[in-house]
Motif scaffolding. Structure first.
Motif, short mmCIF file in Angstrom:
data_model
loop_
_atom_site.label_atom_id
_atom_site.label_comp_id
_atom_site.label_asym_id
_atom_site.label_seq_id
_atom_site.Cartn_x
_atom_site.Cartn_y
_atom_site.Cartn_z
N LEU A 33 -20.33 -0.12 -1.71
CA LEU A 33 -19.17 0.78 -1.64
C LEU A 33 -19.32 1.80 -0.50
CD1 LEU A 33 -18.41 1.43 -5.43
CD2 LEU A 33 -17.74 -0.48 -3.98
N ARG A 34 -20.53 2.32 -0.30
CA ARG A 34 -20.71 3.32 0.76
C ARG A 34 -20.44 2.73 2.14
NH1 ARG A 34 -22.63 8.30 -0.69
NH2 ARG A 34 -23.56 8.36 -2.76
N GLN A 35 -20.58 1.42 2.24
CA GLN A 35 -20.26 0.77 3.52
C GLN A 35 -18.82 0.23 3.53
OE1 GLN A 35 -23.41 -2.04 4.38
NE2 GLN A 35 -24.99 -0.52 3.96
N LYS A 36 -18.07 0.59 2.50
CA LYS A 36 -16.64 0.25 2.40
C LYS A 36 -16.38 -1.26 2.46
CE LYS A 36 -14.82 4.75 3.77
NZ LYS A 36 -14.86 5.22 2.36
N GLU A 37 -17.33 -2.03 1.95
CA GLU A 37 -17.15 -3.49 1.94
C GLU A 37 -15.99 -3.91 1.04
OE1 GLU A 37 -21.82 -4.67 2.90
OE2 GLU A 37 -20.95 -5.20 0.96
N HIS A 38 -15.65 -3.04 0.07
CA HIS A 38 -14.53 -3.34 -0.84
C HIS A 38 -13.19 -3.04 -0.17
CE1 HIS A 38 -15.45 0.84 -1.09
NE2 HIS A 38 -14.47 1.10 -1.91
N GLN A 39 -13.22 -2.53 1.06
CA GLN A 39 -11.99 -2.28 1.81
C GLN A 39 -11.79 -3.30 2.93
OE1 GLN A 39 -9.68 0.20 1.11
NE2 GLN A 39 -10.84 0.61 -0.76
N ASN A 54 -15.83 9.34 -9.87
CA ASN A 54 -15.99 8.13 -9.08
C ASN A 54 -16.54 8.46 -7.69
OD1 ASN A 54 -15.73 5.42 -8.81
ND2 ASN A 54 -13.55 5.38 -9.36
N LEU A 55 -17.24 7.50 -7.08
CA LEU A 55 -17.86 7.72 -5.77
C LEU A 55 -16.87 8.27 -4.75
CD1 LEU A 55 -20.26 7.46 -3.81
CD2 LEU A 55 -19.54 5.10 -3.38
N ARG A 56 -15.66 7.68 -4.71
CA ARG A 56 -14.72 8.10 -3.67
C ARG A 56 -14.27 9.55 -3.85
NH1 ARG A 56 -8.97 5.21 -4.99
NH2 ARG A 56 -8.79 5.98 -7.10
N GLY A 96 -17.35 16.14 -0.83
CA GLY A 96 -18.39 16.46 0.16
C GLY A 96 -17.86 16.43 1.58
N GLN A 97 -17.16 15.34 1.90
CA GLN A 97 -16.79 15.11 3.30
C GLN A 97 -15.53 15.89 3.71
OE1 GLN A 97 -16.63 10.81 3.55
NE2 GLN A 97 -18.80 10.63 3.04
N TRP A 99 -4.58 11.22 -3.39
CA TRP A 99 -4.90 10.25 -4.45
C TRP A 99 -3.67 9.43 -4.85
CZ3 TRP A 99 -9.62 9.23 -4.03
CH2 TRP A 99 -10.54 10.23 -3.72
N VAL A 100 -2.49 10.05 -4.75
CA VAL A 100 -1.28 9.26 -4.97
C VAL A 100 -1.18 8.17 -3.90
CG1 VAL A 100 1.24 9.27 -4.95
CG2 VAL A 100 0.00 11.07 -6.18
N ASP A 101 -1.38 8.55 -2.65
CA ASP A 101 -1.27 7.57 -1.56
C ASP A 101 -2.34 6.48 -1.67
OD1 ASP A 101 0.95 8.78 -0.44
OD2 ASP A 101 -0.23 10.09 0.86
N GLN A 102 -3.55 6.87 -2.04
CA GLN A 102 -4.63 5.89 -2.22
C GLN A 102 -4.25 4.84 -3.26
OE1 GLN A 102 -8.09 5.63 -0.96
NE2 GLN A 102 -7.03 6.70 0.67
#
Lengths: 215, 215
Positions: free
Chosen positions: A35-41, A111-113, A119-120, B136-139
């Motif tokens: 997930l941190r490497q956004k492979e699910h995207q 959730n991670l996101r 944080g970001q 989060w709505v857009d996501q």
């Protein structure tokens, strides 16, 4: 049936579905997404599951099901034994409500996101993010502990002496909590259910550290 | 059956259950809790619903059910017509997955208590909180729009031409979005479903502004 679970070893929603598949005795292969490497995207994954989230369950005809609770209810409807929900509508509502207290009110906020956005984007410190995580766990676990401690319908598990939908969610959350030093001594009933789960290989094998692609 | 819905006019999860009760033609009384005044955290309410959240549905025997999705599934199991879930397990999984894309992945992160924590604990500005809400709505809405736009199983509603569980969640979310100026022009399919809902009194009556205790 050849089942493929698209998942990530550490994802809490993935843990729920892995344990459900194990309880049903359904063999499955894993495809992993970091997930941190956004492979699910990735484009490839978005073609399979436009929601771009894990887990997703791919059936042998190629159909892909998303959302862990929907997947687990599907498994329960198509493979009724052992049942993950009781028969009586009121009991079913009770178990679903306990499951959703975790799956709708604790996990999504942690959730991670979401933690990454804190944080970001919002520049919240690591300690602040950890406080956030524990805050929402405590907000959910304190009433859940009270509710379950005083309820005679509870047994070794949330509903009687066999594990079900609520236990899958609770187990995955408590496993996830370990990364943020949640003090479980305040939740002895929840901890006892977690420990009963740990006596079953179906749950143990679903833990992040026992995933074939953990690391 | 004398049903009492413990709820708050503006709560998105309450909107879902109100519309479900209306679709089923089930008369119900309202008891209202002003969330900003923490009325849902009062001792009296915690005795009814230890989770301290709205909505909760009180049955005539005093039983209280929490969690909007669990309540709606209970209503569907005990009052099968009109059905809020299709019969086929794959279709049921599809509808539940669409519902949970809203109820698990959008709404919980944008719940009032989360927005309050951002403002009060983390000192995020009002504009920053509104950005958070829209993010989060857009996501969630962008993939949902893509998924529904290209799906022949969609009709006037998420699944065919009759409203169901996914529409309840989508409707409540879009109604909620209005407070944060979400640009719905990017989501024409979702907007069209919302407008089809608005043609039904069951949905219109469930809107926050039409609640008997709105204000």
């Amino acid at each position: 049936m050849s089942l493929v679970l698209h998942n990530f070893f550490r994802s809490s929603a993935s843990v729920r579905v892995r344990a459900a598949l194990n309880l049903k005795g359904l063999a499955h292969e894993h495809v992993s997404y970091v997930l941190r490497q956004k492979e699910h995207q990735s484009d490839a994954y978005l073609k399979l599951n436009p929601q771009g989230l894990v887990p997703a369950l791919q059936l042998d005809d190629g159909t892909v099901l998303g959302q862990s609770l929907a997947i687990i209810e599907y498994l329960d409807e198509t493979h009724p034994e052992p049942a993950l929900l009781p028969q009586d509508p009121l009991d079913r509502a009770r178990v679903r409500s306990l499951a959703q207290a975790v799956a709708c009110d604790i996990h999504p906020v942690n959730n991670l996101r979401v933690l990454q956005y804190l944080g970001q984007e919002l520049k919240i410190s690591e300690a602040g993010v950890a406080d956030w995580f524990r805050h929402w766990v405590d907000q959910g676990f304190a009433p859940l502990e009270q509710q379950l401690a005083g309820d005679t319908r509870r047994g070794k598990f949330c509903h009687g002496d066999t594990p079900g939908l609520a236990d899958l969610c609770l187990f995955a959350q408590i496993a996830n909590n370990r990364r943020f030093d949640v003090d479980m001594s305040r939740y002895p009933t929840l901890q006892a259910i977690f420990e009963h789960c740990l006596q079953l290989p179906a749950f143990v094998d679903a833990l992040p550290e026992n995933h074939p692609h953990a690391g």
